[in-house]
Scaffold this active site. Structure first.
Site, mmCIF file in Angstrom:
data_model
loop_
_atom_site.group_PDB
_atom_site.id
_atom_site.type_symbol
_atom_site.label_atom_id
_atom_site.label_comp_id
_atom_site.label_asym_id
_atom_site.label_seq_id
_atom_site.Cartn_x
_atom_site.Cartn_y
_atom_site.Cartn_z
ATOM 1 N N HIS A 66 5.278 -6.634 -17.229
ATOM 2 C CA HIS A 66 4.265 -6.544 -16.173
ATOM 3 C C HIS A 66 3.478 -5.265 -16.309
ATOM 4 O O HIS A 66 4.005 -4.236 -16.747
ATOM 5 C CB HIS A 66 4.895 -6.630 -14.779
ATOM 6 C CG HIS A 66 6.051 -5.695 -14.561
ATOM 7 N ND1 HIS A 66 7.318 -5.962 -15.038
ATOM 8 C CD2 HIS A 66 6.131 -4.501 -13.946
ATOM 9 C CE1 HIS A 66 8.128 -4.978 -14.710
ATOM 10 N NE2 HIS A 66 7.426 -4.065 -14.054
ATOM 11 N N HIS B 109 1.496 -2.641 -13.939
ATOM 12 C CA HIS B 109 1.153 -2.200 -12.591
ATOM 13 C C HIS B 109 -0.329 -1.846 -12.594
ATOM 14 O O HIS B 109 -0.789 -1.107 -13.476
ATOM 15 C CB HIS B 109 1.922 -0.929 -12.223
ATOM 16 C CG HIS B 109 3.405 -1.103 -12.116
ATOM 17 N ND1 HIS B 109 4.055 -1.184 -10.911
ATOM 18 C CD2 HIS B 109 4.373 -1.194 -13.061
ATOM 19 C CE1 HIS B 109 5.362 -1.306 -11.116
ATOM 20 N NE2 HIS B 109 5.585 -1.314 -12.422
HETATM 21 P P1 5GP Z 1 9.210 -1.775 -12.809
HETATM 22 O O1 5GP Z 1 10.096 -0.808 -12.063
HETATM 23 O O2 5GP Z 1 10.040 -2.768 -13.612
HETATM 24 O O3 5GP Z 1 8.110 -1.163 -13.610
HETATM 25 O O4 5GP Z 1 8.437 -2.575 -11.680
HETATM 26 C C1 5GP Z 1 8.977 -3.605 -10.955
HETATM 27 C C2 5GP Z 1 8.159 -3.711 -9.677
HETATM 28 O O5 5GP Z 1 8.394 -4.998 -9.117
HETATM 29 C C3 5GP Z 1 8.537 -2.695 -8.615
HETATM 30 O O6 5GP Z 1 7.391 -1.915 -8.310
HETATM 31 C C4 5GP Z 1 8.998 -3.544 -7.427
HETATM 32 O O7 5GP Z 1 8.527 -3.040 -6.201
HETATM 33 C C5 5GP Z 1 8.406 -4.900 -7.722
HETATM 34 N N1 5GP Z 1 9.219 -6.017 -7.299
HETATM 35 C C6 5GP Z 1 10.557 -6.179 -7.455
HETATM 36 N N2 5GP Z 1 10.944 -7.387 -7.000
HETATM 37 C C7 5GP Z 1 9.815 -8.003 -6.548
HETATM 38 C C8 5GP Z 1 9.576 -9.282 -5.943
HETATM 39 O O8 5GP Z 1 10.470 -10.114 -5.747
HETATM 40 N N3 5GP Z 1 8.286 -9.556 -5.615
HETATM 41 C C9 5GP Z 1 7.266 -8.677 -5.823
HETATM 42 N N4 5GP Z 1 6.039 -9.042 -5.463
HETATM 43 N N5 5GP Z 1 7.464 -7.458 -6.385
HETATM 44 C C10 5GP Z 1 8.718 -7.132 -6.733
#
Ligand code: 5GP
Ligand code: ZN
Length: 136
Positions: free
Chosen positions: A101, A103
């Protein structure tokens, strides 16, 4: 982790709810559950891959182009003054959800968001040494 256990695959499949903001044949964009700023969204390819190391380059390209479109929409609709794009690859780099993903984080003049990185002054010769390792 396979795509079957993946919460973002479940969002793609419509099995988990999400506040979608855009979608096309290859990607979906939806609001991050815990936004860093107003409008903070995630763009994902529909196809499952763990992260930057494993994503198909075409899926990465589609995801980057969708992020660009969303950044323009954030500027036009939310009136943000800029955007940060962030990708975390593996836990050491803060990855917590293992489906690639991007951001897309709208930024507003004077907003309180601060990234934790601190620029360091390198030791003598270090830039050349590491560049040689990367070139080799
Ligand atoms: P990472 O830490 O892997 O870069 O980002 C994961 C992101 O996914 C985090 O910012 C977290 O808030 C978001 N996130 C985690 N679970 C969910 C979910 O079930 N739905 C949505 N919309 N965001 C999520
Ligand atoms: Zn997935």
């Amino acid at each position: 982790m396979t795509g079957e256990d993946c919460i973002f695959c479940k969002i793609v499949a419509g099995e988990l709810p999400a506040e979608k903001v855009a979608e096309d044949e290859h990607t979906i964009a939806f609001m991050d559950l815990n936004p860093w700023t107003r409008g903070h969204s995630l763009v994902i390819p529909r196809n499952h891959s763990r992260n930057l190391y494993e994503v198909d380059p075409e899926d990465l390209r589609h995801t980057a182009v969708s992020a660009q479109r969303l950044a323009e929409r954030m500027r036009d609709r939310l009136g943000c003054d800029g955007v940060n794009l962030l990708n975390s690859c593996e836990p050491a780099a803060w990855q917590t959800v293992f489906h690639l993903h991007l951001h897309v984080i709208p930024r507003y003049e004077g907003d309180p968001l601060r990234l934790p990185g601190q620029p360091q002054r390198p030791e003598e010769g270090e830039l050349a040494r590491v560049a040689a390792e990367l070139r080799a």
